[in-house]
Design an enzyme around this catalytic site. Structure first.
Site, PDB file in Angstrom:
ATOM      1  NE  ARG A   7       1.839  -6.686   9.991  1.00 21.24           N
ATOM      2  CZ  ARG A   7       0.834  -7.659   9.813  1.00 21.24           C
ATOM      3  NH1 ARG A   7      -0.165  -7.470   8.882  1.00 21.24           N
ATOM      4  NH2 ARG A   7       1.187  -8.802  10.303  1.00 21.24           N
ATOM      5  CE1 TYR A  46      -3.661  -2.505  -0.033  1.00 21.15           C
ATOM      6  CE2 TYR A  46      -2.457  -3.566   1.793  1.00 21.15           C
ATOM      7  CZ  TYR A  46      -3.422  -3.504   0.757  1.00 21.15           C
ATOM      8  OH  TYR A  46      -4.065  -4.624   0.642  1.00 21.15           O
ATOM      9  N   GLY A  55      -3.269 -14.076  12.813  1.00 23.31           N
ATOM     10  CA  GLY A  55      -4.343 -13.639  11.748  1.00 23.31           C
ATOM     11  C   GLY A  55      -5.395 -14.613  11.832  1.00 23.31           C
TER      12      GLY A  55
HETATM   13  C1  LIG Z   1      -8.544 -12.092   5.489  1.00 18.94           C
HETATM   14  C2  LIG Z   1      -7.286 -11.348   5.774  1.00 18.94           C
HETATM   15  C3  LIG Z   1      -7.165 -10.097   5.617  1.00 18.94           C
HETATM   16  C4  LIG Z   1      -5.950  -9.316   5.952  1.00 18.94           C
HETATM   17  N1  LIG Z   1      -5.874  -7.872   6.111  1.00 18.94           N
HETATM   18  C5  LIG Z   1      -4.880  -7.073   6.495  1.00 18.94           C
HETATM   19  C6  LIG Z   1      -4.858  -5.912   6.665  1.00 18.94           C
HETATM   20  O1  LIG Z   1      -6.058  -5.036   6.612  1.00 18.94           O
HETATM   21  N2  LIG Z   1      -3.578  -5.016   7.116  1.00 18.94           N
HETATM   22  C7  LIG Z   1      -2.531  -6.173   7.168  1.00 18.94           C
HETATM   23  O2  LIG Z   1      -1.725  -5.298   7.703  1.00 18.94           O
HETATM   24  N3  LIG Z   1      -2.217  -7.338   7.010  1.00 18.94           N
HETATM   25  C8  LIG Z   1      -3.664  -7.909   6.617  1.00 18.94           C
HETATM   26  N4  LIG Z   1      -3.433  -9.148   6.546  1.00 18.94           N
HETATM   27  C9  LIG Z   1      -2.500 -10.016   6.960  1.00 18.94           C
HETATM   28  C10 LIG Z   1      -2.590 -10.393   8.520  1.00 18.94           C
HETATM   29  O3  LIG Z   1      -2.382  -9.414   9.343  1.00 18.94           O
HETATM   30  C11 LIG Z   1      -1.334 -11.658   8.864  1.00 18.94           C
HETATM   31  O4  LIG Z   1       0.016 -11.104   8.529  1.00 18.94           O
HETATM   32  C12 LIG Z   1      -1.476 -12.766   7.899  1.00 18.94           C
HETATM   33  O5  LIG Z   1      -2.962 -13.405   8.088  1.00 18.94           O
HETATM   34  C13 LIG Z   1      -0.611 -13.944   8.281  1.00 18.94           C
HETATM   35  O6  LIG Z   1      -0.600 -14.365   9.765  1.00 18.94           O
HETATM   36  P1  LIG Z   1      -1.444 -15.843   9.952  1.00 18.94           P
HETATM   37  O7  LIG Z   1      -0.644 -16.767   9.467  1.00 18.94           O
HETATM   38  O8  LIG Z   1      -1.702 -15.869  11.717  1.00 18.94           O
HETATM   39  O9  LIG Z   1      -2.867 -15.603   9.377  1.00 18.94           O
HETATM   40  C14 LIG Z   1      -4.718 -10.005   6.167  1.00 18.94           C
HETATM   41  C15 LIG Z   1      -4.987 -11.342   6.129  1.00 18.94           C
HETATM   42  C16 LIG Z   1      -5.983 -11.991   5.901  1.00 18.94           C
HETATM   43  C17 LIG Z   1      -6.044 -13.422   5.823  1.00 18.94           C
END
Ligand SMILES: Cc1cc2nc3c(=O)[nH]c(=O)nc-3n(C[C@H](O)[C@H](O)[C@H](O)COP(=O)(O)O)c2cc1C
Length: 366
Positions: free
Chosen positions: A224, A177, A314
């Site tokens: 972040r 972004y 996440g």
């Molecule tokens: C549905 C979804 C939406 C996400 N939206 C964002 C977001 O708005 N901002 C961001 O920095 N990362 C976003 N991410 C990344 C997550 O913050 C995280 O880094 C990612 O899911 C990996 O972590 P996990 O393995 O615990 O799921 C998103 C991930 C998913 C799956």
């Protein structure tokens, strides 16, 4: 150190080190106003040490998705006030991820007639708009004066967030972004003070962080980053350049005394992340990215080995409103359903069962 022990990140006091990662869920309608359903979703997850909200747009031009919430209008701020109150009523802590989408958008989404970026380079691909899939547009390259106006937009949004009762903000400088577009040499071809050398590419992000910290207090501002994540065309493939750029960034952040640095990287224990952590000289929130969902073992390991102060989780927090209780007690987990990640309504959003309510538990009692 213990994943379930308290920790302070700047002024933010967390009851445990499981942090709800920012998760875009697109349930805030055309007006970008988080309603009762959104408040319920976050309140259900209040037992994590800290909730980081989904990326929230600071100006119409910064909107990346239909259904994404904003922090621009009074109605949006009131919506967030109800979210914060619901989380606080359950004893939780919540900061807002302030996210300017940059070129990851479309004029049909921003409604301003354009999208903006450091340079006029389009993403190679298609964007989902209310009118269906369309090619990503060529963004307007921000002038230096417009870049500074964007800093002011992000500051004003951060002020609205804390005025609405949020405990702080996280500046989104990851995942391709706007802020990340300034950092990446693939998306930033500028020849002014915001482009060229690693230090120049880091300048915009340092200016944003400095201005937000000045406005609301560094102790409630996190940031972040996602070096080498290589998504949405914000490519960072030259390791030495990555190191130089992010070292310049973190050197610019260190004197501010921010609440935390959150890093999304496939190797949170590796040299790059740990070097950035040393230079940042403040709390690190780690997340290993999208390849596989963060597991309990991974989170416990990161904290026990002192590789991070907290872990952003996440997908398992999406599926388990009581994840901390499940992990603390070694209970089984619900499985996340990706089909409802970006869908509408309560399904896959507020209807994941807690331990007490889960059918497995009920049958276990028979
Ligand atoms: C549905 C979804 C939406 C996400 N939206 C964002 C977001 O708005 N901002 C961001 O920095 N990362 C976003 N991410 C990344 C997550 O913050 C995280 O880094 C990612 O899911 C990996 O972590 P996990 O393995 O615990 O799921 C998103 C991930 C998913 C799956």
């Amino acid at each position: 150190m213990d994943l379930f022990a308290p920790v302070s990140l700047g002024d933010l006091q967390l009851a445990n080190r499981v942090v709800m990662a920012p998760l875009t869920r697109l349930r805030s309608g055309d007006a970008g106003v988080p309603g009762a359903l959104v408040a319920d979703h976050y309140a259900q997850r209040a037992s994590v040490g800290l909730i980081i909200t989904e990326g929230t747009f600071p100006s119409a031009e910064g909107r990346a998705f239909p259904g994404q919430p904003g922090i621009v209008t009074d109605e949006q701020a009131e919506g967030w006030r109800r979210v914060a109150e619901a989380v606080h009523a359950r004893g939780g802590r919540i900061v807002m991820q302030v996210m300017h989408g940059g070129r990851v958008s479309h004029p049909d989404i921003t409604g301003t007639g354009r999208v903006v970026a450091p340079s006029a380079i389009a993403i190679d691909g298609e964007v989902r708009t209310p009118a269906g899939k369309q090619p990503f547009p060529v963004p307007h390259a921000l002038t230096a004066e417009e870049a500074r106006a964007t800093v002011r937009d992000i500051v004003a949004a951060s002020e609205r967030a804390v005025a609405a009762g949020l405990d702080g903000v996280e500046i989104h400088s990851a995942n391709g972004y706007l802020l990340h577009e300034f950092l990446s040499p693939a998306t930033n071809h500028r020849e002014d003070e915001y482009g060229g050398s690693p230090a120049n590419r880091a300048r915009f992000v340092v200016e944003v962080a400095t201005a937000v910290a000045d406005a609301i207090g560094a102790g409630r501002v996190g940031i972040r980053i996602s070096p080498e994540h290589n998504i949405q065309g914000a490519l960072e493939t030259d390791h030495l350049d990555v190191l130089a750029t992010y070292v310049a960034l973190v050197d610019g952040l260190r004197p501010l005394g921010l609440a935390y640095l959150s890093v999304l990287h496939s190797e949170p224990t590796g040299d790059l992340v740990q070097e950035l952590r040393r230079r940042f000289d403040g709390p690190l929130i780690a997340n290993s990215g999208f390849a596989t969902p963060t597991t309990r073992d991974e989170a416990v390991q990161l904290i026990e080995a002192s590789h991070a102060e907290a872990v952003a989780v996440g997908r398992l927090v999406i599926a388990n409103p009581d994840l901390v209780e499940r992990w603390a007690g070694g209970h089984p987990e619900n499985v996340p359903n990706p089909a409802t990640f970006y869908a509408a309504g309560a399904e896959g959003y507020t209807d994941y069962p807690t331990l007490v309510a889960s059918p497995a538990d009920a049958s276990g009692g028979r």
